[in-house]
Design a protein around this motif. Structure first.
Motif, mmCIF file in Angstrom:
data_model
loop_
_atom_site.group_PDB
_atom_site.id
_atom_site.type_symbol
_atom_site.label_atom_id
_atom_site.label_comp_id
_atom_site.label_asym_id
_atom_site.label_seq_id
_atom_site.Cartn_x
_atom_site.Cartn_y
_atom_site.Cartn_z
ATOM 1 N N LYS A 93 -3.382 -7.404 7.731
ATOM 2 C CA LYS A 93 -3.293 -6.243 8.325
ATOM 3 C C LYS A 93 -1.780 -5.560 8.468
ATOM 4 O O LYS A 93 -1.391 -4.323 8.476
ATOM 5 C CB LYS A 93 -3.605 -6.465 10.098
ATOM 6 N N ALA A 94 -0.973 -6.740 8.224
ATOM 7 C CA ALA A 94 0.702 -6.252 8.083
ATOM 8 C C ALA A 94 0.595 -5.404 6.798
ATOM 9 O O ALA A 94 1.401 -4.363 6.542
ATOM 10 C CB ALA A 94 1.421 -7.613 8.013
ATOM 11 N N GLU A 99 -1.742 -3.377 5.627
ATOM 12 C CA GLU A 99 -2.085 -2.125 5.715
ATOM 13 C C GLU A 99 -0.983 -1.399 6.653
ATOM 14 O O GLU A 99 -1.057 -0.157 6.376
ATOM 15 C CB GLU A 99 -3.461 -2.347 6.708
ATOM 16 N N ALA A 100 -0.499 -2.135 7.296
ATOM 17 C CA ALA A 100 0.476 -1.485 8.351
ATOM 18 C C ALA A 100 1.732 -0.897 7.271
ATOM 19 O O ALA A 100 2.259 0.219 7.441
ATOM 20 C CB ALA A 100 1.258 -2.432 9.303
ATOM 21 N N ALA A 129 0.795 2.185 5.787
ATOM 22 C CA ALA A 129 0.775 3.229 6.479
ATOM 23 C C ALA A 129 1.966 3.749 6.922
ATOM 24 O O ALA A 129 2.101 5.046 6.756
ATOM 25 C CB ALA A 129 -0.487 3.013 7.937
#
Ligand SMILES: Nc1ncnc2c1ncn2[C@@H]1O[C@H](COP(=O)(O)OP(=O)(O)OP(=O)(O)O)[C@@H](O)[C@H]1O
Ligand SMILES: [Mg+2]
Lengths: 292, 238
Positions: free
Chosen positions: A167-168, A170-171, A174
């Motif tokens: 998820k990091a 993806e962060a 983004a």
């Protein structure tokens, strides 16, 4: 025209296309976190294939060679990030383009020096005796390519969606600044993306080698096609690469069958030119145009 | 808790901050007000490490933080909810919250379980986020995104939170809601440095305030003192 021949061409072309897609997926991984890609990715595929072949030659069993080859690819990816990309990104320059090309050339001449210029067969325990499915000949070896491509992409996607580190990832893709504010190191995330990208490229090498043989130039045409797929699908389009890869692979094989094998590379180039014409400053703007 | 002394910073060769000093004590809400372009956001960025200060010091709980990268400063207990909210648009509301606690959680497995308690607490404060936990953060309304940005900062259990213009671009009703939240955070003992255009409302919640002009602190004092200052009254509270 025989529908069965067409189907045959489409299927075997599509399988090749999946390998383009896998390499293009590797481009997407690093582009997502850093807006940069390794222009020497083809050499990374080739070096990983040679390394894996060497593992087999010194007696490592096939199923242990695979993780060994993947780790080697990941290590090369990390090396490229450290030596060719990090400094350029810190200085907000595009030096990474030149540096990764140079690293690729270096990899190429190293391969020639270490393993020689000859193409070598890549032994595999997976059979290449054709099976007949709905009138189409397909070998277990070809099926293993498809399984391998989807398995590794699936694993990376599972990692991205189900672990906090993923998820990091993806962060950072983004919003890099906001990710840093959460305590996520963008530098380490970019390293991770280069490691994954190298691993994916090594997988492509391991999958394709039993079909194409291993040699210093084994990936030069491959990488151009992977490029075309990445540009057409978009460097941030997720699974779009799979679709574009399959279509390009099928087109190539139909072209070489009906027009002549010399025209095999034509669809990829046409596609690339079209993509650049339609969006000249497209997904990676200057970078692509300089390369082409 | 947060002590900033003689901070200089800017972008490239242009200096924006020339010597900013401020102090946020534990449990306090401190407001930083000033005209557009005065350097409030730049101050926040220089404190949290988004830009590197050229000189001066930032002490977080007594530890020198100036010159560290933003990620390291976050890990030692400073949360910055930046101007423009900057939620992770493609990720779900809950993923945004989990990432807020990134440095406290295991990075592979079990992170959800470990964050459960804090998630509950944050959802209690922001029931709307609970309703939308699975939705992509980019599809939330502006007010909801602001709530998420604040909630995400809370998830880190930080020592200090920097809140940059939480009311920006929101309808008056929502602005009221944001200030209610800030009041509740204050009651819960959270230490806050708050930048606000709505100087009046900011002074109502704040324990202490700084007024910024041209990259420097022009006036400081308790809200009561600033309310008596003619210059401040005319320029910011009129
Ligand atoms: N990324 C940047 N690059 C260059 N200059 C910048 C940048 N961000 C801000 N500045 C300049 O720094 C000065 C201070 O800006 P800053 O954003 O800190 O003001 P502010 O007090 O937060 O204003 P506002 O109330 O409009 O948010 C302005 O003159 C602005 O033009
Ligand atoms: Mg601002």
């Amino acid at each position: 025209m025989n529908i069965e021949i067409i189907a045959q061409m489409v299927v075997s072309g599509a399988l090749m296309g999946l390998v383009y897609a896998l390499i293009a997926y590797g481009f997407q991984l690093t582009y997502a976190t850093s807006k940069s890609i390794n222009f020497g990715q083809g050499e990374l595929v080739m070096l990983s294939a040679f390394f894996s072949l060497t593992l087999l030659n010194i007696g490592v069993p096939y199923w242990l060679m695979v993780p060994g080859g993947l780790l080697f690819g990941a290590a090369l990816g990390l090396l490229v990030e450290r030596a060719g990309v990090r400094l350029a990104l810190q200085q907000k320059s595009e030096g990474w383009i030149l540096l990764t090309i140079i690293l690729g050339l270096l990899g190429f001449s190293s391969a020639e020096n270490i393993w020689g210029r000859d193409d070598r067969p890549f032994p595999t325990p997976i059979s290449s005796d054709a099976l007949h499915v709905f009138g189409i000949n397909i070998t277990p070896l070809e099926i293993s390519v498809a399984i391998g491509v989807f398995a590794i992409m699936g694993l990376v996607e599972l990692f991205k969606r189900n672990t906090l580190l993923g998820k990091a990832f993806e962060a950072v893709s983004a919003d890099r600044d906001a990710a840093e504010l959460m305590g996520i190191s963008a530098t380490r995330t970019i390293m991770l993306s280069y490691g994954l990208s190298g691993m994916v490229a090594a997988m492509a090498g391991i999958l394709i080698s039993p079909i194409t043989t291993v040699g210093p130039t084994m990936a030069s045409a491959l990488i151009l096609k992977a490029f075309a797929v990445a540009v057409v699908a978009g460097l941030d389009s997720g699974f779009g690469v799979v679709l574009v890869g399959i279509v390009l692979g099928a087109l190539e094989s139909l072209t070489s069958f009906y027009i002549g094998s010399g025209w095999r590379e034509a669809p990829g180039l046409v596609l690339l030119i079209l993509a650049l014409a339609v969006r000249p400053n497209g997904v990676f703007g200057k970078a692509t145009i300089r390369k082409v | 808790m947060l002590k900033v002394e003689n901070l200089h910073a800017g972008y490239g060769s242009s200096e924006v901050l020339n010597g900013v000093s401020l102090h946020v004590k534990p449990g306090q809400v401190v407001a930083l007000i000033g005209a557009n372009g005065a350097g409030k956001t730049t101050t926040m960025r220089a404190i949290s490490g988004m830009i590197r200060p050229t000189s001066g010091s930032v002490l977080l709980d007594g530890k020198a933080a100036q010159g560290m990268g933003a990620a390291r400063i976050a890990r030692i207990g400073l949360a910055h909810a930046p101007e423009g909210r900057k939620v992770f648009g493609p990720l779900s509301v809950e993923d945004n919250l989990l990432l807020g606690a990134f440095s406290r959680l295991p990075h592979f497995f079990g992170f959800h379980r470990k964050a459960e308690e804090e998630l509950q607490r944050v959802y209690e404060l922001f029931p709307r986020l609970l309703e939308r936990r699975g939705q992509a953060a980019g599809t939330l309304s502006g007010g909801e995104q602001q709530m998420l940005a604040i909630a995400r900062a809370l998830m880190a259990k930080p020592k200090v939170i920097l809140l940059d213009e939480p009311s920006m671009g929101l309808a008056p009703v929502i602005v009221q809601e944001v200030f209610n939240i800030i009041r509740r955070l204050k009651d819960a003992g959270i230490t806050l440095l708050l930048v606000e255009q709505f100087a009046k409302s900011a002074l109502e919640v704040a324990d202490y305030a700084y007024v910024m002009e041209h990259g420097q602190i022009a006036v400081e004092g308790t809200p009561a003192e600033l309310n008596k200052n003619d210059r401040v009254l005319a320029a910011y509270l009129g």
